[in-house]
Design a protein around this motif. Structure first.
Motif, PDB file in Angstrom:
ATOM      1  N   ARG A  98       0.865  -1.165   0.000  1.00 12.92           N
ATOM      2  CA  ARG A  98       0.000   0.000   0.000  1.00 12.92           C
ATOM      3  C   ARG A  98       0.913   1.229   0.000  1.00 12.92           C
ATOM      4  NH1 ARG A  98      -5.010  -1.610   0.337  1.00 12.92           N
ATOM      5  NH2 ARG A  98      -5.740   0.527   0.590  1.00 12.92           N
ATOM      6  N   HIS A 104      -1.295  12.967  -1.252  1.00  9.42           N
ATOM      7  CA  HIS A 104      -2.469  12.099  -1.284  1.00  9.42           C
ATOM      8  C   HIS A 104      -2.847  11.712   0.149  1.00  9.42           C
ATOM      9  CE1 HIS A 104      -2.534  10.642  -5.713  1.00  9.42           C
ATOM     10  NE2 HIS A 104      -1.918  11.807  -5.637  1.00  9.42           N
ATOM     11  N   ASP A 107      -3.937   5.458   0.550  1.00  9.39           N
ATOM     12  CA  ASP A 107      -2.939   4.571  -0.045  1.00  9.39           C
ATOM     13  C   ASP A 107      -3.481   3.948  -1.326  1.00  9.39           C
ATOM     14  OD1 ASP A 107      -1.747   3.160   3.127  1.00  9.39           O
ATOM     15  OD2 ASP A 107      -1.385   5.092   2.144  1.00  9.39           O
ATOM     16  N   ASN A 108      -2.567   3.680  -2.235  1.00  9.06           N
ATOM     17  CA  ASN A 108      -2.896   2.923  -3.443  1.00  9.06           C
ATOM     18  C   ASN A 108      -2.294   1.535  -3.333  1.00  9.06           C
ATOM     19  OD1 ASN A 108      -4.276   4.958  -5.044  1.00  9.06           O
ATOM     20  ND2 ASN A 108      -2.306   5.978  -5.164  1.00  9.06           N
ATOM     21  N   TYR A 110      -0.631  -1.869  -4.725  1.00  9.31           N
ATOM     22  CA  TYR A 110       0.135  -2.377  -5.850  1.00  9.31           C
ATOM     23  C   TYR A 110       0.416  -3.864  -5.625  1.00  9.31           C
ATOM     24  CZ  TYR A 110       0.923   2.232  -7.794  1.00  9.31           C
ATOM     25  OH  TYR A 110       0.737   3.463  -8.371  1.00  9.31           O
TER      26      TYR A 110
END
Length: 121
Positions: A98, A104, A107-108, A110
């Motif tokens: 994350r 930002h 979290d993104n 992956y």
């Protein structure tokens, strides 16, 4: 751009050990929680183990006492030490991270490309 590169899978006999590694790369980002998932043929992907940036861990009941997750924050790398492997541990193992990008608030997630672990009986 964030990449996760896994290594360490392979074929091992029941009772043996393997160590998986997953290195995250990406400039200017923060790697937060990291985890290992697995997916066996015909089954859904499941969480195996997770570790926070502070080192807190949790494990699936099926691997408790046999697997150990750890991380090296300086290297943005997470490891999965797998001992006393069983045939039912056979699966493709995926690394998950994350990632927090600058400015930002969320979290993104992956994913790595996956690494095959096969345990023979």
């Amino acid at each position: 751009q964030v990449n996760l590169v896994e290594s360490g899978g392979g074929l091992v006999q029941a009772g043996g050990s393997l160590r998986l590694s997953c290195a995250a790369s990406g400039s200017g980002v923060r790697i937060n929680d990291m985890a290992w998932y697995r997916q066996a043929p015909g089954k859904q992907r499941e969480l195996v183990a997770a570790i926070s940036s502070g080192g807190s861990t949790n494990y699936a009941d099926s691997v408790k006492g046999r697997f150990t997750i750890s991380r090296d924050n300086a290297k943005s790398t997470v490891y999965l030490q797998m001992n006393s492997l069983k045939p039912e541990d056979t699966a493709v193992y995926y690394c998950n991270a994350r990632v927090r990008f600058p400015y930002h608030v969320l979290d993104n997630p992956y994913w790595g490309q996956g690494t095959q672990v096969t345990v023979s009986s």
